[in-house]
Design a protein around this motif. Sequence first.
Motif, PDB file in Angstrom:
ATOM      1  N   ILE A   5       0.870  -1.168   0.000  1.00 12.70           N
ATOM      2  CA  ILE A   5       0.000   0.000   0.000  1.00 12.70           C
ATOM      3  C   ILE A   5       0.905   1.215   0.000  1.00 12.70           C
ATOM      4  N   PHE A   6       0.599   2.188  -0.806  1.00 11.78           N
ATOM      5  CA  PHE A   6       1.431   3.375  -0.938  1.00 11.78           C
ATOM      6  C   PHE A   6       0.744   4.559  -0.267  1.00 11.78           C
ATOM      7  N   PRO A   7       0.963   4.755   1.040  1.00  8.62           N
ATOM      8  CA  PRO A   7       0.235   5.815   1.759  1.00  8.62           C
ATOM      9  C   PRO A   7       0.522   7.218   1.235  1.00  8.62           C
ATOM     10  N   ASN A   8       1.674   7.414   0.606  1.00  4.59           N
ATOM     11  CA  ASN A   8       2.047   8.725   0.073  1.00  4.59           C
ATOM     12  C   ASN A   8       2.153   8.704  -1.448  1.00  4.59           C
ATOM     13  N   GLY A   9       1.627   7.653  -2.065  1.00  8.93           N
ATOM     14  CA  GLY A   9       1.692   7.501  -3.515  1.00  8.93           C
ATOM     15  C   GLY A   9       2.907   6.682  -3.929  1.00  8.93           C
ATOM     16  N   PHE A  10       2.837   6.113  -5.138  1.00 12.73           N
ATOM     17  CA  PHE A  10       3.917   5.242  -5.604  1.00 12.73           C
ATOM     18  C   PHE A  10       5.238   5.987  -5.771  1.00 12.73           C
ATOM     19  N   ASP A  11       5.209   7.202  -6.309  1.00  6.34           N
ATOM     20  CA  ASP A  11       6.460   7.942  -6.525  1.00  6.34           C
ATOM     21  C   ASP A  11       7.218   8.146  -5.212  1.00  6.34           C
ATOM     22  N   SER A  12       6.504   8.486  -4.159  1.00  2.00           N
ATOM     23  CA  SER A  12       7.142   8.661  -2.853  1.00  2.00           C
ATOM     24  C   SER A  12       7.709   7.334  -2.356  1.00  2.00           C
ATOM     25  N   TRP A  13       6.923   6.248  -2.503  1.00  2.00           N
ATOM     26  CA  TRP A  13       7.380   4.931  -2.062  1.00  2.00           C
ATOM     27  C   TRP A  13       8.641   4.522  -2.812  1.00  2.00           C
ATOM     28  N   GLN A  14       8.666   4.758  -4.118  1.00  2.12           N
ATOM     29  CA  GLN A  14       9.817   4.369  -4.941  1.00  2.12           C
ATOM     30  C   GLN A  14      11.059   5.152  -4.527  1.00  2.12           C
ATOM     31  N   LYS A  15      10.917   6.451  -4.279  1.00  2.00           N
ATOM     32  CA  LYS A  15      12.062   7.263  -3.833  1.00  2.00           C
ATOM     33  C   LYS A  15      12.555   6.767  -2.477  1.00  2.00           C
ATOM     34  N   THR A  16      11.617   6.506  -1.578  1.00  3.13           N
ATOM     35  CA  THR A  16      11.985   6.012  -0.251  1.00  3.13           C
ATOM     36  C   THR A  16      12.695   4.671  -0.359  1.00  3.13           C
ATOM     37  N   HIS A  17      12.168   3.771  -1.179  1.00  2.00           N
ATOM     38  CA  HIS A  17      12.787   2.454  -1.323  1.00  2.00           C
ATOM     39  C   HIS A  17      14.220   2.591  -1.838  1.00  2.00           C
ATOM     40  N   PHE A  18      14.425   3.438  -2.821  1.00  3.91           N
ATOM     41  CA  PHE A  18      15.765   3.665  -3.353  1.00  3.91           C
ATOM     42  C   PHE A  18      16.705   4.145  -2.243  1.00  3.91           C
ATOM     43  N   GLU A  19      16.252   5.107  -1.448  1.00  2.00           N
ATOM     44  CA  GLU A  19      17.093   5.659  -0.383  1.00  2.00           C
ATOM     45  C   GLU A  19      17.313   4.646   0.747  1.00  2.00           C
ATOM     46  N   VAL A  20      16.319   3.809   1.025  1.00  2.00           N
ATOM     47  CA  VAL A  20      16.494   2.756   2.029  1.00  2.00           C
ATOM     48  C   VAL A  20      17.586   1.790   1.579  1.00  2.00           C
ATOM     49  N   VAL A  21      17.551   1.391   0.321  1.00  8.97           N
ATOM     50  CA  VAL A  21      18.586   0.495  -0.207  1.00  8.97           C
ATOM     51  C   VAL A  21      19.950   1.173  -0.133  1.00  8.97           C
ATOM     52  N   GLU A  22      20.020   2.445  -0.505  1.00 12.64           N
ATOM     53  CA  GLU A  22      21.276   3.200  -0.407  1.00 12.64           C
ATOM     54  C   GLU A  22      21.787   3.209   1.035  1.00 12.64           C
TER      55      GLU A  22
END
Length: 93
Positions: A5-22
Motif C-alpha cells: 500500500i502506498f500511503p504517500n503515492g507510488f512515486d514517494s514509495w519508490q524514492k523512499t525504497h531507493f534511499e532505504v537500499v542506499e
Amino acid sequence: MSATIFPNGFDSWQKTHFEVVEALCYLRDIEEPGQQKSFSEMLNRSASEGLYQLAKELTDKFEEATKNLPRNRTLFEEIEDFVAREVKNREGL
C-alpha cells in the motif's frame, strides 16, 4: 507476496525504497572493513532475499510513519537515521 500500500503515492514509495537500499548499502560498507571475508565473499556483494525483504519492510514502515509530515532534512538524511535505528533495534532482538 503481500500487496504494498502506498500511503504517500507510488512515486514517494519508490524514492523512499531507493534511499532505504542506499542506506543499507552505506551501513554495510561501514561495517564490512572490520570483518574478515574470503575472496569469494567479497566478490559476492549481491543482496539476499532477506535484505530484499528488509528493504521493503523498512520502506513501508518509513512511508507510513512519515505520512503527511513535513521534512526538516533531506530525504536521505531522514532515511539514513531511520534505517540505522531500525537495524540496531533488530540486532538487539
